[in-house]
Design a protein around this motif. Structure first.
Motif, PDB file in Angstrom:
ATOM      1  N   GLY A 289      -5.947  -1.599 -12.329  1.00 63.97           N
ATOM      2  CA  GLY A 289      -6.442  -0.835 -11.177  1.00 63.97           C
ATOM      3  C   GLY A 289      -6.671  -1.723  -9.964  1.00 63.97           C
ATOM      4  N   ALA A 290      -7.198  -2.926 -10.186  1.00 59.23           N
ATOM      5  CA  ALA A 290      -7.416  -3.864  -9.085  1.00 59.23           C
ATOM      6  C   ALA A 290      -6.077  -4.267  -8.469  1.00 59.23           C
ATOM      7  CB  ALA A 290      -8.170  -5.098  -9.573  1.00 59.23           C
ATOM      8  N   PHE A 291      -5.083  -4.488  -9.307  1.00 58.39           N
ATOM      9  CA  PHE A 291      -3.746  -4.828  -8.816  1.00 58.39           C
ATOM     10  C   PHE A 291      -3.171  -3.670  -8.007  1.00 58.39           C
ATOM     11  CE2 PHE A 291       0.882  -4.614  -9.407  1.00 58.39           C
ATOM     12  CZ  PHE A 291       1.243  -5.789  -8.781  1.00 58.39           C
ATOM     13  N   GLU A 292      -3.306  -2.446  -8.514  1.00 53.29           N
ATOM     14  CA  GLU A 292      -2.776  -1.273  -7.813  1.00 53.29           C
ATOM     15  C   GLU A 292      -3.448  -1.096  -6.455  1.00 53.29           C
ATOM     16  OE1 GLU A 292      -3.320   1.864 -10.687  1.00 53.29           O
ATOM     17  OE2 GLU A 292      -1.468   1.316 -11.743  1.00 53.29           O
ATOM     18  N   SER A 293      -4.749  -1.286  -6.407  1.00 52.93           N
ATOM     19  CA  SER A 293      -5.461  -1.194  -5.125  1.00 52.93           C
ATOM     20  C   SER A 293      -4.952  -2.245  -4.151  1.00 52.93           C
ATOM     21  CB  SER A 293      -6.968  -1.384  -5.333  1.00 52.93           C
ATOM     22  OG  SER A 293      -7.482  -0.330  -6.086  1.00 52.93           O
ATOM     23  N   TRP A 294      -4.713  -3.443  -4.656  1.00 50.08           N
ATOM     24  CA  TRP A 294      -4.231  -4.545  -3.837  1.00 50.08           C
ATOM     25  C   TRP A 294      -2.865  -4.232  -3.232  1.00 50.08           C
ATOM     26  CZ3 TRP A 294      -0.313  -8.365  -4.889  1.00 50.08           C
ATOM     27  CH2 TRP A 294      -0.341  -9.468  -4.017  1.00 50.08           C
ATOM     28  N   ILE A 295      -1.946  -3.719  -4.053  1.00 51.01           N
ATOM     29  CA  ILE A 295      -0.606  -3.456  -3.512  1.00 51.01           C
ATOM     30  C   ILE A 295      -0.611  -2.255  -2.564  1.00 51.01           C
ATOM     31  CG2 ILE A 295       0.642  -4.593  -5.384  1.00 51.01           C
ATOM     32  CD1 ILE A 295       1.353  -1.822  -6.483  1.00 51.01           C
ATOM     33  N   LYS A 296      -1.470  -1.271  -2.824  1.00 50.68           N
ATOM     34  CA  LYS A 296      -1.558  -0.141  -1.889  1.00 50.68           C
ATOM     35  C   LYS A 296      -2.116  -0.607  -0.551  1.00 50.68           C
ATOM     36  CE  LYS A 296      -1.869   3.542  -5.284  1.00 50.68           C
ATOM     37  NZ  LYS A 296      -2.740   4.547  -5.913  1.00 50.68           N
ATOM     38  N   ARG A 297      -3.063  -1.523  -0.600  1.00 49.34           N
ATOM     39  CA  ARG A 297      -3.634  -2.076   0.631  1.00 49.34           C
ATOM     40  C   ARG A 297      -2.549  -2.827   1.414  1.00 49.34           C
ATOM     41  NH1 ARG A 297      -8.368  -1.747   3.717  1.00 49.34           N
ATOM     42  NH2 ARG A 297      -9.648  -1.833   1.879  1.00 49.34           N
ATOM     43  N   ILE A 298      -1.684  -3.528   0.703  1.00 46.85           N
ATOM     44  CA  ILE A 298      -0.594  -4.247   1.360  1.00 46.85           C
ATOM     45  C   ILE A 298       0.303  -3.279   2.120  1.00 46.85           C
ATOM     46  CG2 ILE A 298       1.543  -5.563   0.967  1.00 46.85           C
ATOM     47  CD1 ILE A 298       0.070  -7.004  -1.323  1.00 46.85           C
ATOM     48  N   VAL A 299       0.718  -2.188   1.472  1.00 47.29           N
ATOM     49  CA  VAL A 299       1.634  -1.258   2.141  1.00 47.29           C
ATOM     50  C   VAL A 299       0.937  -0.545   3.291  1.00 47.29           C
ATOM     51  CG1 VAL A 299       1.380   0.825   0.701  1.00 47.29           C
ATOM     52  CG2 VAL A 299       3.558   0.333   1.748  1.00 47.29           C
ATOM     53  N   VAL A 300      -0.340  -0.217   3.139  1.00 40.74           N
ATOM     54  CA  VAL A 300      -1.066   0.410   4.245  1.00 40.74           C
ATOM     55  C   VAL A 300      -1.129  -0.554   5.428  1.00 40.74           C
ATOM     56  CG1 VAL A 300      -3.343   1.210   5.009  1.00 40.74           C
ATOM     57  CG2 VAL A 300      -2.396   2.041   2.847  1.00 40.74           C
ATOM     58  N   ASN A 301      -1.470  -1.812   5.155  1.00 40.79           N
ATOM     59  CA  ASN A 301      -1.531  -2.808   6.236  1.00 40.79           C
ATOM     60  C   ASN A 301      -0.169  -3.020   6.894  1.00 40.79           C
ATOM     61  OD1 ASN A 301      -4.268  -3.193   5.903  1.00 40.79           O
ATOM     62  ND2 ASN A 301      -4.045  -4.973   4.593  1.00 40.79           N
ATOM     63  N   GLU A 302       0.874  -3.008   6.104  1.00 43.86           N
ATOM     64  CA  GLU A 302       2.228  -3.163   6.646  1.00 43.86           C
ATOM     65  C   GLU A 302       2.583  -1.970   7.537  1.00 43.86           C
ATOM     66  OE1 GLU A 302       5.565  -5.329   7.424  1.00 43.86           O
ATOM     67  OE2 GLU A 302       3.781  -5.982   6.344  1.00 43.86           O
ATOM     68  N   CYS A 303       2.235  -0.779   7.113  1.00 44.49           N
ATOM     69  CA  CYS A 303       2.478   0.422   7.926  1.00 44.49           C
ATOM     70  C   CYS A 303       1.692   0.361   9.226  1.00 44.49           C
ATOM     71  CB  CYS A 303       2.104   1.678   7.147  1.00 44.49           C
ATOM     72  SG  CYS A 303       3.206   2.050   5.770  1.00 44.49           S
ATOM     73  N   LEU A 304       0.432  -0.043   9.139  1.00 45.21           N
ATOM     74  CA  LEU A 304      -0.389  -0.140  10.348  1.00 45.21           C
ATOM     75  C   LEU A 304       0.193  -1.162  11.316  1.00 45.21           C
ATOM     76  CD1 LEU A 304      -3.975   0.040   8.813  1.00 45.21           C
ATOM     77  CD2 LEU A 304      -2.689   1.869   9.935  1.00 45.21           C
ATOM     78  N   ALA A 305       0.688  -2.273  10.789  1.00 43.08           N
ATOM     79  CA  ALA A 305       1.298  -3.287  11.657  1.00 43.08           C
ATOM     80  C   ALA A 305       2.525  -2.712  12.372  1.00 43.08           C
ATOM     81  CB  ALA A 305       1.683  -4.519  10.836  1.00 43.08           C
ATOM     82  N   LEU A 306       3.335  -1.942  11.650  1.00 44.94           N
ATOM     83  CA  LEU A 306       4.515  -1.332  12.267  1.00 44.94           C
ATOM     84  C   LEU A 306       4.125  -0.284  13.299  1.00 44.94           C
ATOM     85  CD1 LEU A 306       6.773  -1.057   9.101  1.00 44.94           C
ATOM     86  CD2 LEU A 306       7.146  -2.541  11.081  1.00 44.94           C
ATOM     87  N   ILE A 307       3.073   0.469  13.017  1.00 43.58           N
ATOM     88  CA  ILE A 307       2.598   1.472  13.973  1.00 43.58           C
ATOM     89  C   ILE A 307       2.109   0.792  15.241  1.00 43.58           C
ATOM     90  CG2 ILE A 307       0.754   3.164  14.408  1.00 43.58           C
ATOM     91  CD1 ILE A 307       1.053   3.956  11.405  1.00 43.58           C
ATOM     92  N   LYS A 308       1.349  -0.277  15.075  1.00 40.47           N
ATOM     93  CA  LYS A 308       0.813  -0.994  16.243  1.00 40.47           C
ATOM     94  C   LYS A 308       1.931  -1.566  17.112  1.00 40.47           C
ATOM     95  CE  LYS A 308      -3.591  -2.362  14.226  1.00 40.47           C
ATOM     96  NZ  LYS A 308      -4.395  -3.500  13.755  1.00 40.47           N
ATOM     97  N   ARG A 309       3.028  -1.981  16.476  1.00 35.90           N
ATOM     98  CA  ARG A 309       4.158  -2.521  17.246  1.00 35.90           C
ATOM     99  C   ARG A 309       4.923  -1.432  17.977  1.00 35.90           C
ATOM    100  NH1 ARG A 309       7.005  -5.505  12.705  1.00 35.90           N
ATOM    101  NH2 ARG A 309       5.087  -6.092  11.692  1.00 35.90           N
ATOM    102  N   GLY A 310       4.767  -0.201  17.508  1.00 33.74           N
ATOM    103  CA  GLY A 310       5.487   0.926  18.111  1.00 33.74           C
ATOM    104  C   GLY A 310       4.729   1.504  19.281  1.00 33.74           C
TER     105      GLY A 310
END
Length: 185
Positions: free
Chosen positions: A67-88
């Motif tokens: 569960g800790a691993f799953e939370s970690w990877i979901k956080r990664i994809v959310v952060n990656e999406c936010l970074a792409l949104i901010k660049r747009g």
């Protein structure tokens, strides 16, 4: 099924274990990215970057549970999406007249599937969609959203409120009779 043993082996760069992680979590990461990003190629970039980050940075991490691993990877994809949104495009606050111009497909509410709900959410304007996902799905507070996105707490609350109004309108548009049943006291 992913186990801590598979995660630990993947941390040691075991290609077979890394593949198992990709197979197990690729769709989950894609679904998460789809909630934030409407452009398919940008979504796929976010997922690919997230998987790369996961595989590169997982080595020194100490995961005590799957569960800790799953939370970690979901956080990664959310952060990656936010970074792409901010660049747009910057967030745009829509007024009530602009909200009226958005329409959903004319289908019956009983046929509303998880994919259709995801489609309705992904059809929200980027600011509304991002705040809605962060607050309602990821569980961020308005102050965390404010800090993460560089917007005011009031803007976060406003974007969430307007997102909910727009979602409600779109769902009612899917089945006007449903809307009438829900509006009757």
């Amino acid at each position: 099924m992913i186990t801590l043993s598979i995660i630990h082996q993947a941390q040691q760069k075991d290609v077979c274990s890394q593949r198992k992680l990709f197979d197990a979590y690729g769709k989950i990461l894609h679904r998460t990215a789809r909630r934030y990003l409407s452009d398919k190629s940008v979504m796929e970039d976010a997922v690919a970057n997230s998987i790369y980050i996961m595989l590169e940075k997982m080595g020194p991490c100490k995961f005590e549970s799957v569960g800790a691993f799953e939370s970690w990877i979901k956080r990664i994809v959310v952060n990656e999406c936010l970074a792409l949104i901010k660049r747009g495009k910057p967030f745009k606050i829509l007024d009530e007249q602009e909200i009226e111009t958005y329409h959903a497909d004319d289908i019956v509410i009983e046929n509303l599937t998880a994919d259709k709900i995801l489609e309705v959410i992904s059809g929200l304007p980027v600011g509304y969609r991002t705040v809605f996902n962060l607050y309602e799905i990821e569980g961020y507070s308005h102050s965390e959203i404010s800090e993460t996105l560089g917007i005011g707490v009031g803007t976060s609350k406003s974007q969430l409120s307007k997102a909910k109004v727009l979602l409600q309108k779109r769902i009612i548009e899917l089945d006007p009779a449903y809307g009438k049943r829900k509006l009757v006291l």
